[in-house]
Design a protein around this motif. Sequence first.
Motif, PDB file in Angstrom:
ATOM      1  N   PHE A  59       0.886  -1.292  -0.023  1.00  0.00           N
ATOM      2  CA  PHE A  59      -0.462   0.232  -0.174  1.00  0.00           C
ATOM      3  C   PHE A  59       0.888   1.362   0.167  1.00  0.00           C
ATOM      4  N   GLU A  60       2.056   1.406   0.707  1.00  0.00           N
ATOM      5  CA  GLU A  60       2.493   2.239   0.992  1.00  0.00           C
ATOM      6  C   GLU A  60       3.869   2.495  -0.384  1.00  0.00           C
ATOM      7  N   TYR A  61       3.981   1.809  -1.527  1.00  0.00           N
ATOM      8  CA  TYR A  61       4.581   1.549  -2.907  1.00  0.00           C
ATOM      9  C   TYR A  61       3.235   1.840  -3.631  1.00  0.00           C
ATOM     10  N   SER A  62       1.831   1.716  -3.756  1.00  0.00           N
ATOM     11  CA  SER A  62       1.274   1.467  -4.548  1.00  0.00           C
ATOM     12  C   SER A  62       0.533   2.239  -4.388  1.00  0.00           C
ATOM     13  N   GLY A  63       0.284   2.934  -3.310  1.00  0.00           N
ATOM     14  CA  GLY A  63      -2.056   3.462  -3.125  1.00  0.00           C
ATOM     15  C   GLY A  63      -2.599   2.695  -3.917  1.00  0.00           C
TER      16      GLY A  63
END
Length: 540
Positions: A471-475
């Motif tokens: 989630f941090e990298y992709s949203g």
Amino acid sequence: MATGPHVWPATWNANWIWSEAPARISSPVASAAAPPEELWNRFCYLRRSLDLDAVPTSVPARVTADSRFILYVNGVEVARGPARSIPERLAYCEVDLGPYLRPGKNALAALVRFYGAPMPWWRPAPASLQLGYGSFAFEAPAIAIASDASWKGYRAPYRQDVPMPPMLPVPPLEIFDARDDATGWTAAEFDDSSWQPAAVLSTGTLASNRVRIPVEPYSAMEHDNLAPLTAIPVVFNEKTRRVIAANDSYDTLAAYKAMTDSVSGDSLITYETPETLATPWVEASGPRGSMVDIYVGEDLRGNGTVEIQPRHYATRYILRGDGLERIEGFEAVGFRYAAVVARGGAQVHSAGATERHHPRSGDASFLCDDDRLNAIWRVGARTLDLCSTDAFLDCPGREQRAWLGDSYVHALLTYVTNTDWRLVRRHLRICAHSRRGDGLLAMVAVGDFSTSSTTIPDYSLHWVRALARYFEYSGDAELIRELAPTAIGVLAAFERYRARDGLIRGLPGWIFIDWAMTQKSEVVGALDALYAAALDDVAM
């Protein structure tokens, strides 16, 4: 080749088919059990001829099997799969047949394998009447073709009565008897008039009006959303050639173990190649009934022969005897060295392999003024390539299991080496699909160990942390909403063992912590620290 987005309905027009109906049936309410040994390691050929006045620009098709398939159009391989998945969420892949079809006569063909015994990357489905013993499904609406009784079937000439190797990570051996092969069976011109109609398989559903795919035991089938694996040619470099004593043992592994040098007999050629994950192939000729054996490994023994332990990979090809013949292994395996043994007068003309892993896209790179660091980056990226297929693997050679703890590191590396993160999403999902009744996840996603009585509890926490990093990298909030209940369930499982002092006490299972001897301790400080980190990730 993959197509663009195509909206597939939940139900299929296809039937489950096989070359013949299974010799047994099972009640849909029977307890789950591995299929009987006489049904292990079955292969079949399936084909469908069709005539086209014109070829549509795009011909999307979806295809799946229990357990694995290779799909051909007019003699050209176009897809293989399905991706590893739990039986209830059986994956299918999508392929555009348009580039491979032509006006006039065409042929669709599939080589399908049913493992039977649990594999590191596959577990049996609970049998339901005729399903659970090997099956295949295909549909291409643009050309009005679906798997049904109009297809033809033929039992592929792989030997079933072969002893199982003595190691769990090994699939059943591949022994192919070309004397009974249907030469050219994937081509449009092949005459299949002597083949029998494919058997349409029935499920044992208790609801008589619910017999269309998806149906139990494959009740929630889904698109794998993965890129096709690579098919990169691998060149073999010959290292040594020697004569060994003739050995026509039925057991290919025993024949390799008994190998000794001789002045006459069989021929042994040893090849070397950079470490690869590939399907080895050989082109050979020889008298009818002569044989070629292929063995692979990652090391050489002191005498220069290939060390095949612990994988024990072996493929045998029994020649037809009518000229140049080619065989390629069905399973991809990790190796650096290959041993090819020509027995009974066979001659090897060439050998090589086809590398098969998840492709790496984009132009990620690293360069600095320290050549050692540059080399480390290249080796690391290459290692990730060879551990990325339909899941993140612990290793391409020994196991090919999808251990949950290993995949945390794989995903972090993917974010900086690859612009395609579909494999990360897929891996997170299949880990969640392997959830146990106690709320923890199986230590292996979709495989033999995913149904074992024990698990590695800290691997469930690594999965929670991997979900947070994604989630941090992709949203990608959509995937988080889908998988958040599983993450909450993991935390709830740990909370049951939290004592009044706030520490996790007496947690059952294999407390792994990277091989530390912690499983005998009531309180494991490293586990509490990992749990705290997971709590922080969920609260983010």
